[in-house]
Design a protein around this motif. Structure first.
Motif, short mmCIF file in Angstrom:
data_model
loop_
_atom_site.label_atom_id
_atom_site.label_comp_id
_atom_site.label_asym_id
_atom_site.label_seq_id
_atom_site.Cartn_x
_atom_site.Cartn_y
_atom_site.Cartn_z
N TYR A 413 0.85 -1.20 0.00
CA TYR A 413 0.00 0.00 0.00
C TYR A 413 0.88 1.25 0.00
CZ TYR A 413 -3.49 -3.41 1.48
OH TYR A 413 -4.30 -4.50 1.55
N GLU A 414 0.32 2.27 -0.59
CA GLU A 414 0.99 3.58 -0.63
C GLU A 414 0.05 4.61 -0.01
OE1 GLU A 414 2.83 6.85 -3.79
OE2 GLU A 414 2.04 4.93 -4.50
N ILE A 415 0.57 5.36 0.97
CA ILE A 415 -0.24 6.35 1.68
C ILE A 415 0.23 7.74 1.30
CG2 ILE A 415 -0.93 7.23 3.95
CD1 ILE A 415 -0.47 4.47 5.08
N THR A 416 -0.67 8.58 0.83
CA THR A 416 -0.35 9.97 0.48
C THR A 416 -1.17 10.89 1.36
OG1 THR A 416 -2.05 10.00 -1.27
CG2 THR A 416 0.19 9.36 -1.91
N VAL A 417 -0.55 12.02 1.76
CA VAL A 417 -1.20 12.95 2.67
C VAL A 417 -1.19 14.35 2.06
CG1 VAL A 417 -1.15 13.99 4.97
CG2 VAL A 417 -0.48 11.60 4.68
N ASP A 418 -2.35 14.96 2.01
CA ASP A 418 -2.49 16.35 1.58
C ASP A 418 -2.86 17.18 2.82
OD1 ASP A 418 -2.97 18.74 0.45
OD2 ASP A 418 -4.65 18.12 -0.81
N GLN A 419 -2.08 18.19 3.12
CA GLN A 419 -2.26 18.92 4.36
C GLN A 419 -3.44 19.89 4.31
OE1 GLN A 419 1.30 20.70 5.83
NE2 GLN A 419 2.46 18.78 5.86
N ASN A 420 -4.17 19.93 3.22
CA ASN A 420 -5.43 20.68 3.20
C ASN A 420 -6.44 19.93 4.06
OD1 ASN A 420 -4.49 22.68 1.44
ND2 ASN A 420 -4.85 21.36 -0.33
N GLU A 421 -7.08 20.65 4.95
CA GLU A 421 -7.92 20.00 5.95
C GLU A 421 -9.27 19.57 5.33
OE1 GLU A 421 -8.28 22.57 9.25
OE2 GLU A 421 -6.18 22.35 9.88
N TYR A 422 -9.77 18.44 5.82
CA TYR A 422 -11.06 17.90 5.41
C TYR A 422 -12.04 18.07 6.57
CZ TYR A 422 -14.63 14.55 3.87
OH TYR A 422 -15.80 13.96 3.49
N TYR A 423 -13.20 18.64 6.30
CA TYR A 423 -14.20 18.90 7.33
C TYR A 423 -15.46 18.10 7.03
CZ TYR A 423 -11.38 22.91 8.75
OH TYR A 423 -10.37 23.71 9.18
N ASN A 424 -16.18 17.78 8.10
CA ASN A 424 -17.51 17.16 7.99
C ASN A 424 -18.50 18.09 8.66
OD1 ASN A 424 -19.88 15.43 8.82
ND2 ASN A 424 -18.67 13.90 7.71
N PRO A 425 -19.58 18.45 8.00
CA PRO A 425 -20.52 19.43 8.58
C PRO A 425 -21.13 18.97 9.90
CG PRO A 425 -21.45 18.40 6.63
CD PRO A 425 -20.03 17.99 6.66
N ASN A 426 -21.14 17.65 10.16
CA ASN A 426 -21.72 17.16 11.41
C ASN A 426 -20.78 17.32 12.59
OD1 ASN A 426 -24.06 16.37 10.04
ND2 ASN A 426 -23.17 14.37 9.51
N TYR A 427 -19.50 17.61 12.30
CA TYR A 427 -18.50 17.73 13.37
C TYR A 427 -17.72 19.03 13.14
CZ TYR A 427 -19.64 12.76 13.80
OH TYR A 427 -20.28 11.57 13.94
N GLN A 428 -18.23 20.11 13.74
CA GLN A 428 -17.65 21.42 13.49
C GLN A 428 -16.25 21.57 14.09
OE1 GLN A 428 -18.99 23.67 11.55
NE2 GLN A 428 -20.83 22.43 11.16
N ASN A 429 -15.98 20.89 15.19
CA ASN A 429 -14.71 21.06 15.91
C ASN A 429 -13.69 19.99 15.56
OD1 ASN A 429 -15.76 23.28 17.33
ND2 ASN A 429 -16.64 21.95 18.89
N LEU A 430 -13.92 19.26 14.47
CA LEU A 430 -13.03 18.16 14.12
C LEU A 430 -12.67 18.24 12.64
CD1 LEU A 430 -11.69 15.54 15.12
CD2 LEU A 430 -13.74 14.31 14.44
N SER A 431 -11.39 18.10 12.32
CA SER A 431 -10.95 18.12 10.93
C SER A 431 -9.77 17.18 10.78
CB SER A 431 -10.56 19.55 10.51
OG SER A 431 -9.45 19.99 11.26
N LEU A 432 -9.56 16.70 9.54
CA LEU A 432 -8.45 15.80 9.24
C LEU A 432 -7.75 16.27 7.98
CD1 LEU A 432 -10.13 12.29 9.71
CD2 LEU A 432 -8.60 13.42 11.29
N TRP A 433 -6.48 15.90 7.84
CA TRP A 433 -5.81 16.07 6.57
C TRP A 433 -6.38 15.06 5.56
CZ3 TRP A 433 -0.07 16.32 8.67
CH2 TRP A 433 0.14 17.59 9.20
N ASN A 434 -6.39 15.43 4.30
CA ASN A 434 -6.84 14.51 3.25
C ASN A 434 -5.77 13.44 3.04
OD1 ASN A 434 -9.38 15.59 2.46
ND2 ASN A 434 -8.30 17.33 1.56
N MET A 435 -6.14 12.21 3.39
CA MET A 435 -5.20 11.10 3.27
C MET A 435 -5.81 10.02 2.37
SD MET A 435 -3.19 9.02 6.25
CE MET A 435 -4.58 8.02 6.78
N THR A 436 -5.00 9.49 1.47
CA THR A 436 -5.45 8.47 0.52
C THR A 436 -4.58 7.24 0.65
OG1 THR A 436 -6.14 10.21 -1.00
CG2 THR A 436 -5.92 7.97 -1.90
N ILE A 437 -5.24 6.06 0.70
CA ILE A 437 -4.53 4.77 0.77
C ILE A 437 -4.71 4.07 -0.58
CG2 ILE A 437 -4.36 2.56 1.96
CD1 ILE A 437 -5.52 3.90 4.42
N LEU A 438 -3.61 3.84 -1.26
CA LEU A 438 -3.64 3.28 -2.61
C LEU A 438 -3.00 1.91 -2.59
CD1 LEU A 438 -4.28 3.71 -5.62
CD2 LEU A 438 -1.98 4.68 -5.88
#
Length: 449
Positions: A413-438
């Motif tokens: 597997y190859e893991i790539t990380v984009d430091q642009n934050e990903y938000y979910n409208p149901n969780y206003q106080n929680l965010s993650l970096w965009n990470m993809t598992i290939l």
């Protein structure tokens, strides 16, 4: 500026640059009397005779050579001599030496002045940076360098006053007629006064943090890296100023307990001394009488009331202990422990809940098959899906995500990380970096091999 070997240059002329005690006191006496005025050689000799007489008494042996040698030494760096008019005056170095000694002894700390100087540094720095960041160099030359010496001197004066309080304390307690308690109280009040000014200075030095914030923000712009040395100089100076002030405050805090300890020991010794004097006074002055088979009675001096030596209530009383009191006692029956059924059920329920949480975090139970069947997995939406599925239990989602990342080894597997934050409208106080598992194809794996 030309670099020199300071030690080698100063060694042969040390006493001309830094006069010895006699020459230094003569120079200070001249400055005290004449300052910027000119003076004659006879006037210098009068000062020499007065100072040396004060230091070591009258000694007229070879007085002429002595005076000439002193005057010649002072002319090296400290005094001018006008050969035509035969008058003397202070060189700039000599005047600066005397003025610094005078300033150090006469200057006092001014918390309000400190705060005003720091505020001036902050305001001028803001104005300089508004024009152009390189203006900081002119700000340091025109404002910072001149103010920093004066600001640091205030802390040294505080530390000097602490030392003077300690020296005064040691001197006063050695005086034979000194009132020790009054001396201790006076010095303690003086230290409290200095401690108060340390607190006031600390308030003034809070502005240094504002200056730190401004110069640190300049480092965010790569164009200001040329000013890195100047920025570091300002930051280091502010840090040292705060550290030195903390040292003065800590030194006062350490002195105060020692004074209290000395007071306690002094009071204890004073009590022992007074008790010893009182007992000797009684032994020397008291007598006793015995009348009609009565207990002896002490006759003390008039100011002390007499009392019986033997008091009936003080006769010792004896208690009779029987053999039963020493017999071995029967052993106590073992304690019967009761079982709390409800508490046991509650603990079992909590343990079962913990086991379920641990079981749910096993990747095979939560999303294992879906992600293994895919070639690409967007991890951030996957994390929020787990959070929704587990009724917003962040603990389960984090543990499951952690296990998933650990199982994705670098061979398959190859893991790539984009430091642009990903938000979910149901969780206003929680965010993650965009990470993809290939998932790597077999061809890529063979190439890696």
């Amino acid at each position: 500026m030309k670099e020199i070997d300071l030690y080698s240059e100063v060694k042969p002329r040390y006493y001309q640059l830094i006069p010895n005690r006699e020459d230094g006191l003569i120079l200070l006496a001249l400055y005290q009397k004449y300052q910027k005025q000119e003076f004659m050689e006879d006037q210098i000799i009068q000062i020499i005779n007065k100072v040396l007489s004060d230091l070591r008494g009258t000694n007229i042996r070879d007085e002429g050579n002595r005076n000439n040698n002193i005057i010649l030494r002072l002319q090296e760096f400290l005094l001018w001599r006008d050969r035509k008019r035969k008058v003397y005056g202070f060189k700039n170095y000599g005047e600066e030496f005397c003025r610094k000694v005078f300033t150090r002894l006469s200057e006092s700390y001014h918390p309000a002045k400190i705060e005003r100087l720091f505020k001036n540094l902050l305001d001028t720095l803001k104005i300089s940076l508004k024009k152009n960041p390189p203006e900081m160099l002119f700000w340091m030359s025109d404002y910072f360098n001149s103010r920093s010496t004066e600001l640091a001197q205030q802390i040294e004066i505080l530390d000097q006053q602490v030392s003077e309080s300690v020296d005064d304390f040691r001197f006063q307690i050695k005086q034979p007629q000194a009132n020790i308690l009054q001396v201790i109280e006076t010095i303690s009040i003086g230290l409290d006064h200095i401690k108060k000014h340390v607190h006031e200075l600390t308030t003034g030095f809070q502005i240094t943090y504002d200056i730190d914030d401004i110069v640190q923000d300049m480092l965010k712009d790569a164009a200001n890296f040329e000013l890195l040395d100047s920025i570091n100089l300002v930051l280091k100076y502010n840090e040292n100023v705060r550290n030195h002030l903390d040292q003065v405050s800590t030194r006062i805090d350490k002195i105060k307990p020692r004074i209290r300890e000395f007071i306690f020991e002094f009071n204890q010794r004073e009590l022992d001394r007074k008790t010893d004097d009182f007992l000797h006074y009684l032994l020397d002055s008291a007598t006793y009488v015995r009348e009609n088979n009565q207990p002896k009675r002490l006759i003390f001096p008039e100011e002390i009331e007499s009392f019986s030596i033997r008091i009936p209530e003080s006769v010792p009383r004896f208690y009779i202990l029987t053999e039963r009191d020493f017999a071995r006692k029967a052993p106590l029956p073992p304690a019967v422990r009761s079982r709390d059924v409800e508490q046991t059920k509650e603990m079992m329920a909590k343990n079962i809940e913990k086991l379920e949480i641990k079981k749910d975090t096993i990747l095979g139970n939560r999303g294992s098959k879906p992600y293994r069947q895919r070639r690409k997995l967007d991890f951030s939406p996957f994390f929020f899906n787990i959070l929704n599925h587990e009724q917003h239990n962040l603990n389960i989602a984090v543990r499951t995500a952690q296990r998933l990342v650990k199982q994705c080894n670098s061979w398959q597997y190859e893991i790539t990380v984009d430091q642009n934050e990903y938000y979910n409208p149901n969780y206003q106080n929680l965010s993650l970096w965009n990470m993809t598992i290939l998932k790597k194809t077999q061809t890529n794996v063979m190439r890696l091999c």
